[in-house]
Write an enzyme that holds these catalytic residues in place. Structure first.
Site, PDB file in Angstrom:
ATOM      1  N   CYS A 102       0.825  -1.222   0.000  1.00 24.91           N
ATOM      2  CA  CYS A 102       0.000   0.000   0.000  1.00 24.91           C
ATOM      3  C   CYS A 102       0.855   1.266   0.000  1.00 24.91           C
ATOM      4  CB  CYS A 102      -0.932  -0.002   1.211  1.00 24.91           C
ATOM      5  SG  CYS A 102      -1.886  -1.513   1.347  1.00 24.91           S
ATOM      6  N   HIS A 109      -9.241   3.723  -1.136  1.00 24.57           N
ATOM      7  CA  HIS A 109      -7.868   3.222  -1.036  1.00 24.57           C
ATOM      8  C   HIS A 109      -7.511   2.330  -2.231  1.00 24.57           C
ATOM      9  CE1 HIS A 109      -4.131   1.823   0.461  1.00 24.57           C
ATOM     10  NE2 HIS A 109      -4.543   0.833   1.230  1.00 24.57           N
TER      11      HIS A 109
HETATM   12  C1  COA Z   1     -14.880  -4.117   4.400  1.00 21.36           C
HETATM   13  C2  COA Z   1     -15.053  -4.908   3.121  1.00 21.36           C
HETATM   14  C3  COA Z   1     -14.817  -6.388   3.388  1.00 21.36           C
HETATM   15  C4  COA Z   1     -16.452  -4.688   2.570  1.00 21.36           C
HETATM   16  O1  COA Z   1     -16.573  -5.357   1.356  1.00 21.36           O
HETATM   17  P1  COA Z   1     -17.980  -5.988   0.887  1.00 21.36           P
HETATM   18  O2  COA Z   1     -18.574  -6.716   2.011  1.00 21.36           O
HETATM   19  O3  COA Z   1     -17.734  -6.725  -0.390  1.00 21.36           O
HETATM   20  O4  COA Z   1     -18.831  -4.713   0.614  1.00 21.36           O
HETATM   21  P2  COA Z   1     -19.735  -4.425  -0.666  1.00 21.36           P
HETATM   22  O5  COA Z   1     -18.849  -3.963  -1.791  1.00 21.36           O
HETATM   23  O6  COA Z   1     -20.641  -5.577  -0.909  1.00 21.36           O
HETATM   24  O7  COA Z   1     -20.532  -3.173  -0.199  1.00 21.36           O
HETATM   25  C5  COA Z   1     -21.678  -3.249   0.624  1.00 21.36           C
HETATM   26  C6  COA Z   1     -22.097  -1.844   1.007  1.00 21.36           C
HETATM   27  O8  COA Z   1     -21.131  -1.312   1.946  1.00 21.36           O
HETATM   28  C7  COA Z   1     -20.492  -0.167   1.403  1.00 21.36           C
HETATM   29  N1  COA Z   1     -19.085  -0.303   1.763  1.00 21.36           N
HETATM   30  C8  COA Z   1     -18.202  -1.233   1.326  1.00 21.36           C
HETATM   31  N2  COA Z   1     -17.021  -1.057   1.940  1.00 21.36           N
HETATM   32  C9  COA Z   1     -17.170  -0.008   2.774  1.00 21.36           C
HETATM   33  C10 COA Z   1     -16.301   0.638   3.650  1.00 21.36           C
HETATM   34  N3  COA Z   1     -15.055   0.235   3.806  1.00 21.36           N
HETATM   35  N4  COA Z   1     -16.771   1.695   4.351  1.00 21.36           N
HETATM   36  C11 COA Z   1     -18.043   2.114   4.194  1.00 21.36           C
HETATM   37  N5  COA Z   1     -18.931   1.530   3.371  1.00 21.36           N
HETATM   38  C12 COA Z   1     -18.482   0.473   2.664  1.00 21.36           C
HETATM   39  C13 COA Z   1     -20.736  -0.233  -0.089  1.00 21.36           C
HETATM   40  O9  COA Z   1     -20.735   1.061  -0.664  1.00 21.36           O
HETATM   41  C14 COA Z   1     -22.098  -0.871  -0.155  1.00 21.36           C
HETATM   42  O10 COA Z   1     -23.068   0.108   0.136  1.00 21.36           O
HETATM   43  P3  COA Z   1     -24.498   0.096  -0.574  1.00 21.36           P
HETATM   44  O11 COA Z   1     -25.133  -1.215  -0.161  1.00 21.36           O
HETATM   45  O12 COA Z   1     -25.164   1.303  -0.025  1.00 21.36           O
HETATM   46  O13 COA Z   1     -24.209   0.150  -2.041  1.00 21.36           O
HETATM   47  C15 COA Z   1     -14.016  -4.399   2.051  1.00 21.36           C
HETATM   48  O14 COA Z   1     -14.256  -3.047   1.790  1.00 21.36           O
HETATM   49  C16 COA Z   1     -12.590  -4.596   2.499  1.00 21.36           C
HETATM   50  O15 COA Z   1     -12.053  -5.693   2.392  1.00 21.36           O
HETATM   51  N6  COA Z   1     -11.912  -3.524   2.962  1.00 21.36           N
HETATM   52  C17 COA Z   1     -10.534  -3.594   3.399  1.00 21.36           C
HETATM   53  C18 COA Z   1      -9.612  -3.416   2.222  1.00 21.36           C
HETATM   54  C19 COA Z   1      -8.185  -3.673   2.620  1.00 21.36           C
HETATM   55  O16 COA Z   1      -7.867  -4.586   3.344  1.00 21.36           O
HETATM   56  N7  COA Z   1      -7.267  -2.844   2.097  1.00 21.36           N
HETATM   57  C20 COA Z   1      -5.873  -2.984   2.388  1.00 21.36           C
HETATM   58  C21 COA Z   1      -5.597  -2.347   3.683  1.00 21.36           C
HETATM   59  S1  COA Z   1      -3.986  -2.654   4.284  1.00 21.36           S
END
Ligand code: COA
Length: 383
Positions: A83, A332
């Site tokens: 990252c 991100h």
């Molecule tokens: C948290 C996480 C698992 C959610 O993924 P998901 O369950 O597939 O979420 P979806 O894409 O199905 O989204 C579902 C809803 O939540 C929202 N959403 C997704 N991620 C979000 C987040 N991080 N914050 C706020 N809202 C979020 C989407 O916009 C969607 O909203 P809607 O229903 O109103 O359209 C994913 O964002 C993730 O893995 N984040 C971490 C990424 C990471 O590890 N990066 C590296 C860091 S070192």
């Protein structure tokens, strides 16, 4: 050291389904070029930060893509540090100019993450941890940061509300940033009660999966003068490392490499933590912003909550942090994050940050982390 930022370009961050990896990269590069008001053939070398294009888009060799976009035959290299890839690209450009080997260099960052499923993205991102000790055992990034959050909350008796307050502030800042992925406010209650991802981290403690790209053009101080510019300068750039896997760290409640990188950067710039007027820090999870505040010396170990609870980390507080919305709300796209951080600080120091402008910002900092803290880059910017 004084390296001028003469052009910046940033795409919107988010689920950009109508744009491919190269559309994003080219858009950022061309807008940086336009802002710098130079010809493409004045660029002598290109570095591009990217982590996952090989796995998510089947596209390696992103360096060649970046030079082709400008119809150039100059050296063009992809750099990778998870990252922190974007800030490493910036740091490589800085060092090339410092060495005297080039006068004008472009640094880019790009990531296209939303074309794969969340499980595929999660698995690809785990390449930033230890394959042997963490990924193979089934750990995910939310899981690793959840362990760090637990260790921190236990060690310093910090309640979950403090983590939620970080998300609330960054979502507030996101509403003021037209390029942010999420532009809606949230409350502490919503953050606490959102779907659990990895206990204690809920959905609203996590940065999202995003697409986006950024580009900046750097030049030597002399070149910027010749071009008649009055730019923002990068006055320090420092990188540090720690063990790939969490279990080999000194402890789980602080990020040592960030402390090392920050101390070196302050020394290079001849400043201290107190002099920083605005900072973009790596809040891939809310706990990471708390640890960054302490590693950067804005608060003592275990005391970041005092700044957070007093609302001092808002754009109009004493220590504004993540005015872009941070990774949490701005998004991100891994390789592009370091570029977005740098561009936010440049806009702040030029007084061009609109609604979220920090008053009288003279010195700014970026803190970009690879993995759970194995690679950290800290850059300091000055008006
Ligand atoms: C948290 C996480 C698992 C959610 O993924 P998901 O369950 O597939 O979420 P979806 O894409 O199905 O989204 C579902 C809803 O939540 C929202 N959403 C997704 N991620 C979000 C987040 N991080 N914050 C706020 N809202 C979020 C989407 O916009 C969607 O909203 P809607 O229903 O109103 O359209 C994913 O964002 C993730 O893995 N984040 C971490 C990424 C990471 O590890 N990066 C590296 C860091 S070192």
């Amino acid at each position: 050291m004084k390296i001028a930022v003469i052009g910046t370009g940033l795409t919107k961050f988010g689920e950009l389904w109508s744009k491919g990896l190269n559309d994003l990269l080219a858009e950022a590069q061309l807008s940086a070029l336009k802002e710098a008001n130079i010809e493409a053939n004045q660029i002598e070398e290109i570095f591009t930060g990217n982590m996952c294009a090989g796995e998510f888009s089947g596209q390696l060799h992103v360096g060649a893509m970046a030079s082709e976009n400008l119809n150039l035959n100059v050296p063009s290299t992809r750099v990778e540090g998870a990252c922190a890839s974007g800030s490493i690209a910036i740091r490589n450009a800085i060092q090339l100019i410092e060495s005297g080997k080039a006068k004008i260099v472009m640094a880019n960052g790009v990531e296209k993450m939303t074309d794969v499923s969340t499980p595929q993205a999660t698995s690809g991102l785990m390449g930033a941890g230890s394959e042997e000790w963490e990924e193979f055992q089934g750990a995910t990034f939310p899981g690793l940061y959840a362990m760090m959050a637990r260790a921190y909350m236990h060690k310093f008796s910090v309640p979950k509300e403090v983590l939620a307050m970080v998300a609330v502030k960054n979502h507030k800042h996101g509403t003021m940033n037209p390029k942010a992925q999420f532009r809606r406010e949230i409350t502490v209650e919503q953050a606490l009660n959102a779907t659990m991802v990895a206990d204690p981290l809920t959905l609203l403690d996590c940065s999202p999966i995003s697409d986006g790209a950024g580009s900046i053009i750097l030049a030597s101080e002399e070149t910027a003068k010749e071009l008649g510019l009055d730019p923002v300068f990068i006055v320090a750039s420092s990188q540090a490392s720690d063990s790939l896997a969490l279990h080999s760290r000194k402890n789980l409640y602080s990020t040592y490499a960030a402390k090392v990188a920050a101390e070196k950067a302050y020394k290079q710039a001849g400043i201290s933590a107190k002099d920083i007027n605005v900072a973009e820090v790596h809040d891939c999870f809310t706990i990471a912003e708390i640890m960054a505040i302490e590693a950067l010396g804005f608060a003592e170990l275990g005391k970041a909550r005092e700044l957070i609870e007093a609302n001092e980390t808002y754009y109009n507080g004493a220590k504004p942090i993540n005015t872009s919305g941070g990774l949490k709300a701005a998004g991100h796209p891994i390789g592009a994050t370091g570029l977005k951080q740098a561009i936010e600080i440049v806009h702040q120091l030029k007084g061009e940050a609109g609604e979220r402008q920090v008053k009288n910002a003279e010195i700014g900092l970026t803190h970009n982390v690879g993995g759970t803290g194995a690679t950290v880059v800290v850059n300091v910017f000055k008006r």
